[in-house]
Design an enzyme around this catalytic site. Sequence first.
Site: not given
Ligand SMILES: [Zn+2]
Length: 854
Positions: A268-272, A304-305, A308, A327
């Site tokens: 869905g998405a990525m917390e870089n 959410h991201e 993180h 998570e």
């Molecule tokens: Zn996550």
Amino acid sequence: LAQDQSYRLPTHARPSRYEITLQPDLNAADFSGHVDVDLEITGSPRRLVLNAVELEIDAVHLSAAGTGEDLVPQIRLDEAEQQLILDFDQELRGPARLSIDFRGVLNDKLRGFYRSTFRRQDGSEGTIATTQFEATDARRAFPCWDEPDFKAVFAVTLIVEEGLAAFSNSQLESSVTRDDGTVEMRFADTMVMSTYLVAFVVGPFYVSEPVVVDGIPVRVAALTGNFDLYRFALQVAEHSLRFLAGYFEIPYPAGKLDHLAIPDFAAGAMENLGAVTYRENLLLADPDAAPQIELQRIATVIAHETAHMWFGDLVTMKWWNGIWLNEAFATFMEVTTTDAYQPSWEMWKGFSTAKSGALGIDGLRATRPVEYPVGRPEEAEGMFDVLTYQKGGAVLKMLEQYLGADVFRRGISHYLTTHAYGNTETSDLWDALEAISGEPVRTIMSTWIDQGGYPVVRASLSEDARTVTLEQDRFLYDGTTGHDDRWAIPVTLRASVGGQVVSERLLVAEPSARHSFEAPVDWVVVNESAWGFYRVAYSPSMWSLLLGAGLASVLDGQERLAVLGDTWAAVTAGTVPLSQWSEAAVAVEAGDDPEAWTSLALSLKALERAGDDADRDALAAFARRLAEPVWDRLGWLPTPGESDLVAVTRARVLRVLADSGRDEALAADARDRLSAHLSNGGLPPDLIGACAAISVATGGAEAFETVLKAYLSAPLQQDKLRFLIALGDTPDPSLAGQALDLAVSPQVRSGDAWYLIGGVLANHSTQVSGWEWLTANWPRVAERLPQSLLVRCIEPVATFTDAGQAALVRSWVRARPEAELPVTPVRLAQILERMDVTVAMAGRLRGQIAAALG
Ligand SMILES: [Zn+2]
């Protein structure tokens, strides 16, 4: 027995800083790179081992800080372990700098450094380069110590074609045009962080003006210049950053925060850190034209991201067994943050629906503990599921309610402050929460995290109606119990005692517990506001008291969902008659509550699949009885000033009526309105998806064509998805076949194909032919889809009701070697067990449903 740890890197060399230069060539789909790594070497090894895979290594040398010597090692790539092994002919000591020249390919597999394509306004195809490193794919982009506790500083330089935008984790420091016309973009040093959080994104992106939050510029970037689509994301991003910095009482740890919409994306998405990447449809939306449900989803993903950035990026798990905590916590925070953004969305009630998915899996024998030992990083892949996100998030919420929201928050802040820039184990969080709260957090939480499953609390009332007895058993869908399993259950009772409503909290850690009220009770709700991750089975007398008082007036929104969910689960397990569910379904009075309608719709669908023709007629009448009064009140058009949730309810009630209720006149109306909308607009955004699905379900080939055309011509990813998903609703196997072929064609993004394949397989009318197609085309499907999404194509077999069909599924699965069916054994076992539960339920209920619905 020594465990095989050959995949782990030796720790005698630790990187402290990487200087990475990458030059991606978008046309040739490859890249060249150079990395200088500052190392601290302890002991006196002759060998250095780091990670690299699918990279060509052109040159390696090491300069030792003290001597200034330049050493050239023997190079070996171990493909299996994904390691680069460097052997020197002398012992290495102290600080040193390792320099590597390398080349690689921008792949199409949506991991590592990969390419993604998009359509320009003029219809031509454009290409971008982007990254997805979690868990272990940074090593595909540059040689590195690719384990989460080798934290280091990253200084990134990207050399790109003139006119392209480039992003990495930190602010752009300089941008210089070189002699060959390319542009060298240098980014500032990052904080110390793990390799899986590094990001590079290059392409013709449009970037919003920044919104500045406490000195941090926040931007949204995407491949469309329609900035109306950025507005909502920016608003939510601003809120999330401000809210979370306040919640944690820790400033945002990086220098800027970009949210980037990527056309091809597996997750869905990525917390870089500082450069969060998203599927386009989870970031971009015109708030005036998007359904509420999509806006809510976007808001939760951004929250959410952003969470993180602290929980995950600033403080990171030592090893991949800790991914669940990352998570679970981000899931808890996404709801908390979005709830603060828009209280009228009642996000915690929405989360109840997500939580019921976790209760569904965790009630299987084939469930797993939330945390389990992880050796190879791949073993953690099984953690990316509802047990980690939704059960994990739900048990954290249960703990928050037990400790008190502010005590919990201070415990989290204490944990993050103590371990900032470091790595942790799960127990470090429990220690921090114990230190702040004085409660036995570790003992309580280990019963929820270290063992699978959850309890059903059986509640009964004494003769004199003063004493409630609570007994715990493991809840299992096969109708048996696990008598030896125990949980430390935070229970809150709400009771009416002599007309006064009181709440009582107790921790039930023993097989049974009692609570006596001062006077006889009028009724008792166990699990107040349903914060607890367990089910409740009321004794007949307690159930009668609740029904007598009126479920609709006694229960709050979350309790209403819990009663529907718990009763339905008991029907599924065969421990209560179906009539108890239908009684509850009527008595809760779903009204304007979209989540109650979701629950009802799922149960009605399951009953339709289970029943025979007479059952289905009775179901249609029952669905109309529930939904008609609400639809008659709500109608097609929004009334000015109505709440956002009413718009969601309208769409769900419409589907219940047209679909389960088989209201043909309403379905015809929905088809007409969709056609009119597709030429001239006019449908409220929330109803477009519902009308498309109803059209495909009831309108034959013509409607299928209409929706297919709408899919192909829709400009935006989320509009496309709505129509794509609707195509799976055709009852016609030959149209379903067309839909499946479309799913694996270039006209559907590989990351989206599962929506359609899964939809056809979950559709009762097409699941047999759909399964035949899937098994016949499996190699094509497996080749086309990202590996992590293949399981979504198999999952709908859990809705199969026919024992013969189930046997076919089972033997197909058994005959597949793991390489052909890359789904973790636990996940597969869960899917097959759910299928068995469904088949058993259908066997019990078929032919009995009409009578039970009265
Ligand atoms: Zn996550």
